[in-house]
Design a protein around this motif. Sequence first.
Motif, short mmCIF file in Angstrom:
data_model
loop_
_atom_site.label_atom_id
_atom_site.label_comp_id
_atom_site.label_asym_id
_atom_site.label_seq_id
_atom_site.Cartn_x
_atom_site.Cartn_y
_atom_site.Cartn_z
N UNK A 127 0.82 -1.22 0.00
CA UNK A 127 0.00 0.00 0.00
C UNK A 127 0.85 1.27 0.00
N UNK A 128 2.12 1.15 0.31
CA UNK A 128 3.00 2.32 0.30
C UNK A 128 4.05 2.22 -0.81
N UNK A 129 3.82 1.33 -1.78
CA UNK A 129 4.81 1.13 -2.84
C UNK A 129 5.02 2.38 -3.69
N UNK A 130 4.00 3.22 -3.82
CA UNK A 130 4.16 4.46 -4.59
C UNK A 130 5.07 5.45 -3.86
N UNK A 131 5.05 5.42 -2.52
CA UNK A 131 5.89 6.31 -1.73
C UNK A 131 6.48 5.51 -0.57
N UNK B 195 8.90 5.90 1.31
CA UNK B 195 9.38 6.70 2.43
C UNK B 195 8.33 6.77 3.55
N UNK B 196 7.05 6.80 3.18
CA UNK B 196 5.97 6.84 4.16
C UNK B 196 6.04 5.60 5.04
N UNK B 197 6.20 4.44 4.42
CA UNK B 197 6.30 3.19 5.16
C UNK B 197 7.53 3.15 6.05
N UNK B 198 8.65 3.63 5.54
CA UNK B 198 9.88 3.64 6.32
C UNK B 198 9.78 4.55 7.54
N UNK B 199 9.14 5.69 7.38
CA UNK B 199 8.95 6.61 8.50
C UNK B 199 8.07 5.96 9.57
N UNK B 200 6.98 5.32 9.15
CA UNK B 200 6.08 4.66 10.09
C UNK B 200 6.80 3.49 10.78
N UNK B 201 7.59 2.75 10.02
CA UNK B 201 8.35 1.63 10.58
C UNK B 201 9.32 2.13 11.65
N UNK B 202 10.01 3.21 11.37
CA UNK B 202 10.94 3.80 12.34
C UNK B 202 10.21 4.26 13.59
N UNK B 203 9.04 4.85 13.41
CA UNK B 203 8.23 5.30 14.54
C UNK B 203 7.83 4.12 15.43
N UNK B 204 7.42 3.02 14.82
CA UNK B 204 7.04 1.83 15.59
C UNK B 204 8.24 1.31 16.39
N UNK B 205 9.38 1.24 15.73
CA UNK B 205 10.58 0.69 16.37
C UNK B 205 11.10 1.56 17.50
N UNK B 206 10.99 2.86 17.36
CA UNK B 206 11.59 3.75 18.37
C UNK B 206 10.62 4.20 19.46
N UNK B 207 9.33 4.03 19.24
CA UNK B 207 8.39 4.44 20.30
C UNK B 207 7.53 3.27 20.77
N UNK B 208 6.64 2.80 19.96
CA UNK B 208 5.68 1.79 20.40
C UNK B 208 6.34 0.45 20.76
N UNK B 209 7.33 0.03 19.98
CA UNK B 209 7.96 -1.27 20.18
C UNK B 209 9.32 -1.18 20.85
N UNK B 210 9.78 -0.01 21.19
CA UNK B 210 11.15 0.17 21.67
C UNK B 210 11.50 -0.74 22.84
N UNK B 211 10.67 -0.77 23.86
CA UNK B 211 10.96 -1.56 25.06
C UNK B 211 10.99 -3.06 24.73
#
Length: 118
Positions: free
Chosen positions: A8-12, A14-30
């Motif tokens: 669903x983010x194949x056109x852009x 970067x959107x997926x990568x930003x969301x992935x980074x957000x998950x890794x550094x905030x929601x899933x960090x611990x």
Amino acid sequence: MATTQWDTVSANPMVGQVREQELQTSFWAETLAEGACYKRIQNIPCDIGDTIEYILTKQFEAVITKIQVELVELDKRVGETEAGETLIDTLQKQLRSLNHLDPQTQDLSTEDGLTSLS
């Protein structure tokens, strides 16, 4: 931990990568800091199968290793291992439950029964 819907983010991407980074550094960090693994699931049938196989293999290896350490390195009997103690405890609870239903089952929980396993 896994992410899906990369198509669903194949056109852009970067959107997926930003969301992935957000998950890794905030929601899933611990959780990730404590040893959880993360994977992108892009090719649904293949990646899901690989992920399930990885999880099952890791879980199986951890259980075998712990029992091996207790039996071989710590020279414990089966009933003295964590798995053995859990099994004995569970069986004793079941026997106590059965004792309430049928007093004749009390013979099963004597010294010659479950307690001799430890």
